[in-house]
Design an enzyme around this catalytic site. Structure first.
Site, PDB file in Angstrom:
ATOM      1  N   CYS A   2       0.861  -1.189   0.000  1.00  0.00           N
ATOM      2  CA  CYS A   2       0.000   0.000   0.000  1.00  0.00           C
ATOM      3  C   CYS A   2       0.894   1.235   0.000  1.00  0.00           C
ATOM      4  CB  CYS A   2      -0.907   0.016   1.223  1.00  0.00           C
ATOM      5  SG  CYS A   2      -1.909   1.511   1.350  1.00  0.00           S
ATOM      6  N   ARG A  41      -5.703 -13.144  11.892  1.00  0.00           N
ATOM      7  CA  ARG A  41      -4.968 -12.398  10.865  1.00  0.00           C
ATOM      8  C   ARG A  41      -5.964 -11.707   9.956  1.00  0.00           C
ATOM      9  NH1 ARG A  41       0.230 -12.745   9.223  1.00  0.00           N
ATOM     10  NH2 ARG A  41       0.778 -12.023   7.151  1.00  0.00           N
TER      11      ARG A  41
END
Length: 470
Positions: free
Chosen positions: A87, A176
């Protein structure tokens, strides 16, 4: 050679989490891109080297080399594109939109491939924060760009974790949470028409347990190898110093239980702050951030309530005062677990953190390896790979453990990725190639194979009784 039901490209491929699940469905990888040399070597060792020469994918070291501005992309045709992309920030300029705005980021390289190759399905994965308030602009740019290219995608992120899945669906004991972006290519005109008609695309799956699986039924032991099978086991055992830290804190756990019938409280315990509450200086306290002030007040109150036990414990452990500062702090998140040695522990800069030995915290790319208390050792890289749903045959070869832990921490949880991908294919089956749909929906529901021990599946043979720890 039989033609595969679908072909796929694996971008920012890491060590092959997407490869594991797409191979599970019978797909053939035609293109791999991974910039990290050691991760690329691990990928090749497990997924490429065993293949005959004619079946091996193109391997690229840098996705920017195959996505030039003014030339065709160097990625072969494929039906599925998977990418656990980094990102990066996008420009917030009001004068740019979509593909133009994504330019200069690695998402633009994905978009270039999608624009030119238009695979039937795109599956992207990223950390949960990408859909958070601090990255709203980036999220909106990604969704808008995918729609401009012609992909039906949801405004609302799909967030999922492997610990929500039961073992027989590929779950593993790791919390997660990751954001998955799934899109089906239907063309820009149809995307625009559906949006104009107010047809909202829902998230692929909910962030919730599947088939009423209880996350607390997990046993982290199910991903462990037998100690006798681990080469150089001593490398993973706790040192004498680390064992001493745990023993001293565990003595306090036992004394608290004997004295009060309770384990330690859940707020961070800072032993250096164990002073009578009336000695706290109001002026000094007011100058502190609210979070720190509350911790100090709670620790002082804890000391006042348990002064006799704490003073006796300190007297019996004079060595405690010489522990490193971070080891004089404990975060007890293990509820009624009888002993610190029965928990999963992490030695963190903020203190020793302990939780019940059900599911583990998320693997991370820095070395804070989980410690399995009952065996008094850390998880090995091989066990960490199994925690991500990779098979027992998976190997890191002779590389450094630090590199292996980093690669697993950056990896994709195979079971979670498979669950959202399979659900998406099932939902959008009418708009996808029949061979792809048939292959995915016909594959075994569990893509993780033998990642878990057989004990994890005993509940299936016992009238759906929940599994018990061995």
């Amino acid at each position: 050679m039989n033609r595969p039901p679908f072909e796929y490209a694996d971008l920012f491929a890491g060590i092959g989490g997407f490869h594991a699940m797409l191979d599970h469905a019978g797909g053939q990888c035609v293109y791999v891109s991974e910039i990290d040399r050691e991760a690329r070597e691990t990928y090749s060792r497990n997924w490429i080297d065993p293949l005959p020469e004619r079946a091996r994918p193109v391997v690229n070291t840098d996705i920017t080399l195959d996505t030039p501005d003014d030339l065709p992309v160097g990625v072969p045709k494929h039906q599925v594109l998977a990418a656990g992309f980094p990102c990066q920030p996008f420009s917030k300029s009001g004068y740019q939109r979509g593909m133009d705005e994504a330019r200069g980021t690695l998402f633009w390289n994905i978009a270039r491939i999608l624009e030119e190759r238009t695979p039937s399905v795109v599956l992207l994965e990223n950390v949960r924060n990408i859909a958070g308030p601090r990255h709203r602009h980036e999220w909106e740019t990604i969704i808008r760009t995918l729609r401009e290219i012609g992909y039906r995608v949801s405004d609302t992120p799909t967030v999922f974790s492997p610990h929500f899945l039961p073992p027989h669906l590929g779950g593993t004991p790791q919390v997660r949470d990751r954001v998955f972006i799934l899109g089906t290519y239907i063309g820009p005109e149809r995307v625009a028409a559906e949006l104009a008609a107010g047809e909202e695309t829902a998230p692929t799956v909910r962030r919730a347990p599947v088939e009423d699986w209880q996350a607390t039924d997990w046993q982290s032991e199910w991903v462990l190898d037998e100690d006798a099978a681990i080469d150089d086991l001593g490398r993973y055992r706790l040192s004498a110093e680390e064992t001493a830290w745990v023993n001293v804190w565990d003595d306090l756990v036992q004394r608290m239980w004997s004295s009060t019938g309770r384990r330690l409280p859940g707020f961070p315990l800072w032993s250096d702050a164990w002073v009578p509450e009336h000695t706290l200086d109001p002026l000094e306290m007011d100058a502190l951030p609210a979070w720190k002030r509350q911790i100090l007040i709670k620790n002082a109150a804890f000391y006042d309530s348990n002064k006799r036990v704490i003073d006796a414990w300190r007297k019996d452990h004079p060595e405690f005062k010489d522990f490193p500062t971070s080891r004089r702090k404990l975060e007890w998140q293990a509820q009624d677990t009888p002993s610190l040695w029965d928990t999963i522990m992490h030695f963190r800069p903020s203190g020793i953190r302990a939780k019940a030995a059900t599911y583990l915290p998320a693997l991370v790319a820095i070395t804070q390896t989980s410690i399995y208390g009952p065996r008094r050792r850390r998880l090995t890289p091989h066990e960490a790979a199994r925690l991500q749903g990779l098979p027992r045959s998976f190997t890191f070869g002779p590389q450094r453990d630090s590199a292996s832990y980093k690669q697993v921490g950056n990896g994709v949880a195979v079971g979670a990725a498979w669950h959202v991908f399979r659900t998406h294919v099932e939902r959008d089956a009418a708009d996808l190639p029949k061979a792809l749909v048939k292959a995915v929906l016909g594959a075994d529901l569990n893509p993780a194979g033998d990642a878990l021990s057989t004990k994890a599946f005993e509940y299936l043979d016992e009238g759906e009784e929940r599994p018990q720890a061995s």
